[in-house]
Write a protein that holds these residues in place. Structure first.
Motif, PDB file in Angstrom:
ATOM      1  N   TRP A 124     -19.266 -61.954  53.878  1.00 23.18           N
ATOM      2  CA  TRP A 124     -19.678 -60.681  54.466  1.00 23.18           C
ATOM      3  C   TRP A 124     -19.763 -60.747  55.982  1.00 23.18           C
ATOM      4  O   TRP A 124     -19.592 -59.742  56.668  1.00 23.18           O
ATOM      5  N   VAL A 125     -19.991 -61.943  56.545  1.00 23.10           N
ATOM      6  CA  VAL A 125     -20.061 -62.090  57.999  1.00 23.10           C
ATOM      7  C   VAL A 125     -18.710 -61.755  58.634  1.00 23.10           C
ATOM      8  O   VAL A 125     -18.643 -61.057  59.647  1.00 23.10           O
ATOM      9  N   THR A 126     -17.628 -62.246  58.035  1.00 22.73           N
ATOM     10  CA  THR A 126     -16.299 -61.978  58.605  1.00 22.73           C
ATOM     11  C   THR A 126     -15.904 -60.522  58.436  1.00 22.73           C
ATOM     12  O   THR A 126     -15.223 -59.959  59.286  1.00 22.73           O
ATOM     13  N   GLU A 127     -16.340 -59.912  57.342  1.00 22.78           N
ATOM     14  CA  GLU A 127     -16.049 -58.495  57.126  1.00 22.78           C
ATOM     15  C   GLU A 127     -16.787 -57.638  58.155  1.00 22.78           C
ATOM     16  O   GLU A 127     -16.218 -56.695  58.711  1.00 22.78           O
ATOM     17  N   ALA A 128     -18.035 -57.965  58.447  1.00 24.91           N
ATOM     18  CA  ALA A 128     -18.793 -57.234  59.461  1.00 24.91           C
ATOM     19  C   ALA A 128     -18.189 -57.461  60.840  1.00 24.91           C
ATOM     20  O   ALA A 128     -18.139 -56.551  61.663  1.00 24.91           O
ATOM     21  N   ASP A 129     -17.694 -58.674  61.090  1.00 20.94           N
ATOM     22  CA  ASP A 129     -17.073 -58.989  62.379  1.00 20.94           C
ATOM     23  C   ASP A 129     -15.834 -58.144  62.620  1.00 20.94           C
ATOM     24  O   ASP A 129     -15.603 -57.673  63.728  1.00 20.94           O
ATOM     25  N   GLU A 130     -15.038 -57.912  61.580  1.00 18.48           N
ATOM     26  CA  GLU A 130     -13.832 -57.085  61.723  1.00 18.48           C
ATOM     27  C   GLU A 130     -14.198 -55.670  62.153  1.00 18.48           C
ATOM     28  O   GLU A 130     -13.496 -55.064  62.960  1.00 18.48           O
ATOM     29  N   ASP A 131     -15.311 -55.149  61.649  1.00 17.78           N
ATOM     30  CA  ASP A 131     -15.749 -53.802  62.009  1.00 17.78           C
ATOM     31  C   ASP A 131     -16.212 -53.715  63.466  1.00 17.78           C
ATOM     32  O   ASP A 131     -16.199 -52.647  64.060  1.00 17.78           O
ATOM     33  N   LEU A 132     -16.636 -54.842  64.032  1.00 17.16           N
ATOM     34  CA  LEU A 132     -17.213 -54.854  65.384  1.00 17.16           C
ATOM     35  C   LEU A 132     -16.299 -55.497  66.423  1.00 17.16           C
ATOM     36  O   LEU A 132     -16.703 -55.685  67.557  1.00 17.16           O
ATOM     37  N   ARG A 133     -15.073 -55.860  66.048  1.00 13.45           N
ATOM     38  CA  ARG A 133     -14.243 -56.716  66.884  1.00 13.45           C
ATOM     39  C   ARG A 133     -13.901 -56.155  68.257  1.00 13.45           C
ATOM     40  O   ARG A 133     -13.819 -56.886  69.223  1.00 13.45           O
TER      41      ARG A 133
END
Length: 167
Positions: A124-133
């Motif tokens: 979930w950390v990488t998925e949230a990171d994609e949203d904030l990139r």
């Protein structure tokens, strides 16, 4: 000095064997030294990562002179969590690259399996990171696939910016 004790006191991330039982993968290089430490703890609800010089011992976090950065975020956090998400996603990418690298065979099956479990639980950390990139200024760099200098130069060139601060 208090950060390690705070972690031990937090039942959500309390390491049960810190200081006496953890996995170490030796890396042999023909030149130079390999001495960084990257720690990742987490599950479906929370992820905590440390990057720095400290070993995973009480004295390293409480008594020694060390440099370390902590990234800590809950899956339900609201507000400004971007730096922590980007940092944890960078740690996640590092471990994924390490597991995909041929050198991971030297780690042994138990270490690889344990790392894979933590990576799966903290996806979930990488998925949230994609949203904030977009506009991401925080990152964790590693040199498994590309030199650190090339990565820093590439980041600066892509932004057409000069260095203002390095942490």
């Amino acid at each position: 000095a208090g950060a390690y004790q705070d972690t031990l006191d937090d039942s959500g991330v309390q390491p049960s064997h810190a200081g006496d039982d953890y996995y170490l993968c030796p890396v042999r290089l023909s030149q130079g030294r390999f001495h960084p430490k990257v720690h990742l703890f987490g599950d479906e609800n929370r992820a905590v990562g440390f990057v720095g010089s400290a070993n995973l011992t009480y004295s390293a976090f409480d008594q020694n002179r060390e440099v370390i950065t902590q990234f800590d975020v809950s899956n339900t956090d609201e507000g400004d969590r971007e730096p922590d998400i980007h940092g944890l996603a960078g740690i996640h990418r590092f471990y994924r690259s390490l597991l995909d690298h041929p050198a991971s065979e030297a780690m042994g099956e138990t270490v690889r399996d344990t790392a894979a479990e933590v990576l799966e639980a903290t996806e979930w950390v990488t998925e949230a990171d994609e949203d904030l990139r977009e506009g991401n200024l925080t990152t964790v760099l590693h040199s498994i696939e590309q030199s650190l200098l090339d990565q820093v130069q590439g980041r600066l060139n892509s932004r057409d910016e000069s260095i203002k601060q390095v942490d």
